[in-house]
Design an enzyme around this catalytic site. Structure first.
Site, PDB file in Angstrom:
ATOM      1  N   LYS A 169       0.859  -1.185   0.000  1.00 56.23           N
ATOM      2  CA  LYS A 169       0.000   0.000   0.000  1.00 56.23           C
ATOM      3  C   LYS A 169       0.896   1.236   0.000  1.00 56.23           C
ATOM      4  O   LYS A 169       1.492   1.596   1.002  1.00 56.23           O
ATOM      5  CB  LYS A 169      -0.922   0.061   1.221  1.00 56.23           C
ATOM      6  CG  LYS A 169      -2.017   1.115   0.959  1.00 56.23           C
ATOM      7  CD  LYS A 169      -2.594   1.753   2.178  1.00 56.23           C
ATOM      8  CE  LYS A 169      -1.783   2.839   2.779  1.00 56.23           C
ATOM      9  NZ  LYS A 169      -1.626   4.074   1.966  1.00 56.23           N
ATOM     10  N   GLU A 187       9.914   1.461  10.714  1.00 53.34           N
ATOM     11  CA  GLU A 187      10.949   2.472  10.451  1.00 53.34           C
ATOM     12  C   GLU A 187      10.248   3.821  10.528  1.00 53.34           C
ATOM     13  O   GLU A 187       9.459   4.161   9.654  1.00 53.34           O
ATOM     14  CB  GLU A 187      11.571   2.215   9.076  1.00 53.34           C
ATOM     15  CG  GLU A 187      12.977   2.763   8.983  1.00 53.34           C
ATOM     16  CD  GLU A 187      13.031   4.196   8.518  1.00 53.34           C
ATOM     17  OE1 GLU A 187      12.616   5.085   9.310  1.00 53.34           O
ATOM     18  OE2 GLU A 187      13.465   4.430   7.391  1.00 53.34           O
ATOM     19  N   CYS A 219      14.216  10.373   6.130  1.00 52.58           N
ATOM     20  CA  CYS A 219      14.256   9.972   7.545  1.00 52.58           C
ATOM     21  C   CYS A 219      15.659  10.134   8.094  1.00 52.58           C
ATOM     22  O   CYS A 219      15.836  10.380   9.280  1.00 52.58           O
ATOM     23  CB  CYS A 219      13.757   8.547   7.710  1.00 52.58           C
ATOM     24  SG  CYS A 219      14.497   7.391   6.568  1.00 52.58           S
ATOM     25  N   GLU A 223      11.080  15.861  14.715  1.00 53.15           N
ATOM     26  CA  GLU A 223      11.429  15.654  13.308  1.00 53.15           C
ATOM     27  C   GLU A 223      10.827  16.785  12.468  1.00 53.15           C
ATOM     28  O   GLU A 223       9.608  16.927  12.410  1.00 53.15           O
ATOM     29  CB  GLU A 223      10.902  14.300  12.825  1.00 53.15           C
ATOM     30  CG  GLU A 223      11.390  13.988  11.426  1.00 53.15           C
ATOM     31  CD  GLU A 223      11.097  12.549  10.975  1.00 53.15           C
ATOM     32  OE1 GLU A 223      11.938  11.962  10.300  1.00 53.15           O
ATOM     33  OE2 GLU A 223      10.019  12.040  11.295  1.00 53.15           O
TER      34      GLU A 223
END
Ligand code: TXE
Length: 512
Positions: A173, A246, A280, A379
């Site tokens: 997906k 992750e 990331c 982040e």
């Protein structure tokens, strides 16, 4: 401005509309997969997986060879379509999306058989009574891959390859923000002639992802936000479906005073701004020895100001492209505003460029930052490079580890020994010395983190092991027809126990 990517219902089917973030034009649309369609796809995948597994490595290899050949013939068109949907420059789409996929195919198709071959387990003295043990690895079954929009080709495709060389079927997906790139993966698999139903793409947003997690698959490999990772883990717990998560990072870069400053500055600029900082493993915070801070910062600002920022994605004249959407842009703006309100200085950038229509934010360098600011702790996932000084190496390590994330990190120094000793103290899945982030492109090396960056690994032998069930086979050749630990317990058992204790104490009996 409001996010443009949304569900548009037509009379028959809900659709996902894909928007070019560089100019806000529509790129295309796909039908959202319904619950009923998903159930059928899962049923077929489970069936198809059996035949795929039965082919063995040798039988599966030709499909991967055809896949690599297809990508080598079509890489330009694929890269172009990725950059249209995701907003990254075309060259970045070739270097950091399509090429590493080709390398992953070549590497895993050739090595998986050896990496997953039966492995003998030395069992010391037990072998002298006719025993042997070895490991064998079976595919887990059907693997669900739920992927993000930032590397919409490389992240899912590399996981697809690892899962499928090992004999699993896969249901992917892709992110609702980059569905057409998910479709490009399906196109490549179809063109390479993979058997029907061993690989399928389903389309939709988080609701479709949640359905996939509940669909009774053997494993879920997820890349995305911490919040969604936690939801997936909670949902997967219901059926004890194993997960690999992750979940991003807040990567530190530590620059020691003996570093090659120009190299470190160029490295920082690339690793912070490539993909508009939406990686990331982007450099999200720099700690530099106070004695070289101003010189390093000047170099960083100089290199940043030379970057060509824009939406001419396909003619090699753009270094930094668009961000994915309004929501991501707003996060960056809020982190910069928070930092400035607490005393940070913006040395270059710090706003949306007026001339560009899409989702752009100027490559931004900040100093006078500290850990009270979101830009140093949360982040940001955008083109921001905050720089902070340190006085001792202990302080550098403490600052680098002062984070809820632990994905990757880097240490920059000409003294590899010194850099290595610092690298060993930093909590992260990967610590690079004199480079950053690029190891995702080395299939031999593992990828993944700890703390809120998640757990489990992709790539490398460790990543391949996530795709298999390790099975221990133990053989007894029947040399001892009555084992001394079997019934009936009595004097002979007692003598046996005393003997092994005595031997272990005096001769290290069970040690080879
Ligand atoms: O990710 P989401 P988003 C970080 C980055 C970014 C933030 C949000 O900080 O600002 O995450 O990004 C699917 N069950 N990263 O909102 O929502 C969803 O459809 C199952 C880091 O885009 O986590 C998509 O396919 N699936 C990162 C995928 O999860 C669900 C890369 C990721 O979406 C779901 C991207 C659910 N309940 C963002 N809800 C990295 N690790 O590199 C959503 N999804």
């Amino acid at each position: 401005m409001k996010a443009i990517k949304l569900r548009e219902a037509d009379a028959m089917k809900e659709k996902l509309v894909s928007i070019n973030p560089g100019n806000l034009s529509k790129v295309g649309e796909v039908d959202i997969t319904t619950k009923e369609e998903l159930a059928e796809i899962v049923r077929r995948a489970k069936q198809a997986q059996l035949g795929w597994e039965a082919l063995g490595f040798h039988g599966r290899r030709p499909f991967f060879n055809s896949l690599a050949a297809y990508l080598l013939d079509n890489w330009q068109e694929i890269a172009k379509s990725i950059s249209l949907e995701n907003g990254k420059p075309y060259l970045e789409a070739t270097l950091a999306e399509v090429y590493p996929v080709i390398d992953d195919i070549k590497y895993f198709a050739k090595r998986a058989q050896r990496l997953l071959s039966d492995a003998k387990i030395p069992i010391r003295l037990f072998k002298f009574i006719g025993k042997k043990s070895y490991m064998t690895y079976r595919p887990v079954g059907v693997v669900g891959i739920i992927s993000p929009w930032n590397y919409p080709y490389l992240i899912p495709f590399s996981e697809v390859i690892m899962a499928m060389v090992a004999g699993n079927a896969v249901i992917l997906k892709p992110s609702e923000l980059t569905p057409l790139t998910g479709g490009k993966i399906q196109e490549a698999m179809d063109a390479a002639g993979f058997p029907r139903d061993v690989f399928s793409v389903i389309y939709g947003d988080g609701r479709t992802g949640a359905e996939l997690v509940k669909a009774g698959l053997s494993k879920i490999i997820f890349t995305g936000s911490v919040a969604t990772g936690k939801k997936i883990m909670a949902a997967a717990a219901e059926s004890l479906t194993p997960v690999v998560l992750e979940l991003g990072g807040k990567d530190p870069m530590v620059v020691l005073k003996d570093a090659d400053l120009d190299m470190a500055a160029r490295g920082a600029v690339w690793a912070a701004f490539m993909n508009s900082g939406q990686t990331c493993a982007s450099v999200e915070r720099v700690y530099v020895d106070e004695s070289i801070r101003s010189e390093f910062t000047e170099l960083v600002v100089g290199h940043t100001m030379k970057l060509r920022h824009g939406d001419r994605l396909d003619d090699h004249s753009t270094d930094v492209g668009a961000m994915i959407d309004e929501r991501q842009l707003a996060i960056v703006e809020s982190h910069v505003a928070d930092a400035v309100s607490k005393g940070a200085k913006v040395l270059t950038g710090g706003k949306r460029p007026e001339a560009l229509k899409g989702y752009f934010y100027q490559p931004t360098v900040l100093d006078t930052v500290d850990h009270r600011m979101k830009i140093m702790t949360e982040e940001t996932f955008g083109p921001c490079l905050p720089i902070m000084g340190f006085r001792t190496e202990e302080e550098a390590v403490r600052l680098a580890n002062d984070s809820r994330y632990a994905l990757t990190a880097s240490v920059w120094s000409k003294d590899i020994g010194r850099a290595t000793s610092i690298a060993r103290q930093i909590v992260a899945g990967t610590v690079a010395i004199n480079d950053h982030a690029m190891t995702y492109g080395i299939p031999e090396t593992p990828w993944g983190g700890s703390k809120e960056s998640g757990f489990g690994r992709t790539h490398s032998t460790i990543g391949l092991m996530e795709m298999v069930e390790p099975v221990h086979i133990h053989v007894d050749r029947g040399w001892l027809r009555r084992k001394p630990w079997w019934y009936p317990y009595g004097d002979s058992t007692s003598r046996f126990v005393r003997a092994i204790i005595w031997l272990t104490r005096h001769l290290g009996f069970l040690i080879d």
